[in-house]
Design a protein around this motif. Structure first.
Motif, PDB file in Angstrom:
ATOM      1  N   LEU A 235      -5.342  -2.010   6.764  1.00 51.69           N
ATOM      2  CA  LEU A 235      -4.746  -0.631   6.922  1.00 51.69           C
ATOM      3  C   LEU A 235      -5.449   0.178   6.057  1.00 51.69           C
ATOM      4  N   ARG A 236      -6.155  -0.310   5.177  1.00 54.44           N
ATOM      5  CA  ARG A 236      -6.825   0.855   4.146  1.00 54.44           C
ATOM      6  C   ARG A 236      -8.111   1.209   4.696  1.00 54.44           C
ATOM      7  N   CYS A 237      -8.627   0.661   5.884  1.00 48.83           N
ATOM      8  CA  CYS A 237      -9.758   1.037   6.769  1.00 48.83           C
ATOM      9  C   CYS A 237      -9.093   2.538   7.429  1.00 48.83           C
ATOM     10  N   ALA A 238      -7.901   2.462   7.840  1.00 46.33           N
ATOM     11  CA  ALA A 238      -7.263   3.622   8.413  1.00 46.33           C
ATOM     12  C   ALA A 238      -6.871   4.756   7.288  1.00 46.33           C
ATOM     13  N   TYR A 266       5.413   1.908   2.003  1.00 53.46           N
ATOM     14  CA  TYR A 266       5.134   1.480   3.243  1.00 53.46           C
ATOM     15  C   TYR A 266       4.967  -0.271   3.131  1.00 53.46           C
ATOM     16  N   VAL A 267       5.976  -1.043   3.813  1.00 50.93           N
ATOM     17  CA  VAL A 267       5.935  -2.410   3.754  1.00 50.93           C
ATOM     18  C   VAL A 267       5.149  -2.766   5.070  1.00 50.93           C
ATOM     19  N   ILE A 268       4.156  -3.424   4.812  1.00 48.04           N
ATOM     20  CA  ILE A 268       2.963  -4.127   5.839  1.00 48.04           C
ATOM     21  C   ILE A 268       3.671  -5.159   6.405  1.00 48.04           C
ATOM     22  N   ARG A 269       4.043  -5.333   7.542  1.00 48.79           N
ATOM     23  CA  ARG A 269       4.665  -6.417   8.079  1.00 48.79           C
ATOM     24  C   ARG A 269       3.672  -7.402   8.777  1.00 48.79           C
ATOM     25  N   ASP A 270       3.950  -8.630   8.613  1.00 52.63           N
ATOM     26  CA  ASP A 270       3.257  -9.903   9.465  1.00 52.63           C
ATOM     27  C   ASP A 270       4.241  -9.998  10.375  1.00 52.63           C
ATOM     28  N   ARG A 271       3.892 -10.471  11.731  1.00 51.64           N
ATOM     29  CA  ARG A 271       4.933 -10.792  12.745  1.00 51.64           C
ATOM     30  C   ARG A 271       5.065 -12.342  12.761  1.00 51.64           C
ATOM     31  N   LEU A 296       5.725  -0.753   8.469  1.00 55.51           N
ATOM     32  CA  LEU A 296       4.430  -0.697   9.438  1.00 55.51           C
ATOM     33  C   LEU A 296       4.392  -1.937  10.001  1.00 55.51           C
ATOM     34  N   SER A 297       4.509  -2.105  11.516  1.00 55.22           N
ATOM     35  CA  SER A 297       4.338  -3.302  12.297  1.00 55.22           C
ATOM     36  C   SER A 297       2.932  -3.313  12.958  1.00 55.22           C
ATOM     37  N   PRO A 298       2.567  -4.438  13.158  1.00 55.58           N
ATOM     38  CA  PRO A 298       1.243  -4.501  13.920  1.00 55.58           C
ATOM     39  C   PRO A 298       1.725  -4.984  15.284  1.00 55.58           C
ATOM     40  N   ALA A 299       0.803  -4.314  16.385  1.00 59.48           N
ATOM     41  CA  ALA A 299       1.050  -4.745  17.678  1.00 59.48           C
ATOM     42  C   ALA A 299       0.677  -6.256  18.062  1.00 59.48           C
ATOM     43  N   ILE A 319      -0.900   3.559  13.806  1.00 60.99           N
ATOM     44  CA  ILE A 319      -0.454   3.748  12.586  1.00 60.99           C
ATOM     45  C   ILE A 319       0.305   5.117  12.323  1.00 60.99           C
ATOM     46  N   ALA A 320      -0.398   6.022  13.147  1.00 61.99           N
ATOM     47  CA  ALA A 320       0.104   7.393  13.006  1.00 61.99           C
ATOM     48  C   ALA A 320       1.585   7.659  13.392  1.00 61.99           C
TER      49      ALA A 320
END
Length: 336
Positions: A235-238, A266-271, A296-299, A319-320
């Motif tokens: 996420l930090r790359c973005a 922002y909570v970075i979620r793992d599925r 924030l959810s990943p695809a 992410i946007a």
């Protein structure tokens, strides 16, 4: 005082037998007694410190006589190191208070003190196998990652009774909100850095972790928090200018402490089920603390999979859609 200097000199001659004296230093290849001259052991007191301290100019490693004993003999447990030191120096039992320079029992394996010593003996990641490993996972934004270090010979033991080996490792410093180191996380790597080492548990943490995290950047009113180091760095790359923290596990993410000036998290979620539980708990805690929390959810399963599968451009676009508009303008636009 003279006797102490002589003892230090004799000890380093004994454990670093491939070295030789040069003035007020004992020089050798490295702390594991390899031939050479890149490691310098101070034999007399100086403005830089007491005798017995050493530095390896080639690797940046540094330490004291206990580290020399541990590394040169391949010892793991502090008790074994202390026993060896007492036997060589004819010291009283570790409970005696006559030798204040001896490390207390609190420096046992897995303790915060052991974590501090491990981090102190590691070096920056640029140009090392850690950089190779992270870039291989699509993580190319590496500025501001001082919390990550590299140790070329980090001890690994499969279980309490298995043989100990040394492997290269990514070392992550775990800190509290004031920046004090409380623990460390180790990721053992393959010898070429192309992936994790082929061991049963290539990731392990040590020290005091609850509430603390591996931190990237100084949090202001906005920050992001996730479980894994690679997921958070993806996420930090973005959004390289947003402060982020990796809690290292779902349970620790749920318990992460909030900076006093934090207003939006922002909570970075793992599925996975554990990730969903951590998300729900953290959302509740943040709400109770008056902090706006956004998931924030990943695809795919996690953000590192998204980054590698879709590429940075498409990843940033996904992410946007999940950010507050003002954060999108502040963080994504500047990073584009």
């Amino acid at each position: 005082m003279i006797a102490r200097h002589a003892a230090s000199d004799l000890a380093h001659r004994h454990y670093l037998s491939n070295g030789r004296r040069q003035g007020t230093y004992w020089t050798v290849g490295d702390v594991r007694n390899a031939p050479g001259r890149s490691m310098f052991v101070r034999l007399q007191p100086s403005p830089k410190g007491p005798p017995g301290k050493w530095t390896d100019a080639a690797t940046g490693e540094h330490g004291d006589l206990l580290d020399v004993i541990r590394e040169s003999l391949g010892l793991v447990n502090f008790r074994d190191v202390a026993d060896e030191a007492r036997a060589f120096l004819a010291m009283p039992d570790v409970e005696s208070e006559q030798r204040p320079t001896m490390k207390p029992p609190s420096a046992r394996t897995g303790s915060p003190e052991a974590a501090r010593r491990l981090v102190a003996m590691s070096k920056p990641i640029i140009g090392t196998l850690v950089e190779t490993y992270l870039r291989g996972r699509g993580i190319t934004t590496l500025h501001g990652t001082a919390a990550l270090q590299f140790h070329p010979h980090c001890y690994y033991r499969p279980d309490d009774h298995g043989p100990t080996t040394t492997l290269p490792a990514m070392i992550a410093a775990v800190t509290d909100l004031d920046g004090h180191l409380t623990g460390a996380h180790r990721t053992w790597l393959a010898s070429d850095g192309t992936g994790k080492a082929r061991v049963n548990t290539p990731r392990r943490a040590m020290g005091d972790l609850l509430g603390h995290a591996v931190r990237f950047g100084v949090p202001g009113s906005v920050m992001a928090a996730g479980e894994g180091i690679e997921t958070t760095l993806s996420l930090r790359c973005a959004m390289p200018d947003m402060a982020m923290a990796a809690a290292l596990s779902a349970s620790h993410l749920a318990a992460i402490l909030f900076p006093p000036n934090l207003r939006r998290l922002y909570v970075i979620r793992d599925r996975d089920p554990a990730g969903d539980g951590a998300r729900d708990c953290l959302l509740e805690r943040a709400t109770d603390a008056g902090i706006e929390a956004i998931v924030l959810s990943p695809a795919m399963d996690d953000f590192n999979e998204d980054l590698r599968h879709f590429g940075l451009g498409a990843f940033r676009a996904s992410i946007a859609d999940q950010l507050m508009r003002k954060d999108c303008i502040r963080y994504l636009t500047e990073a584009a």
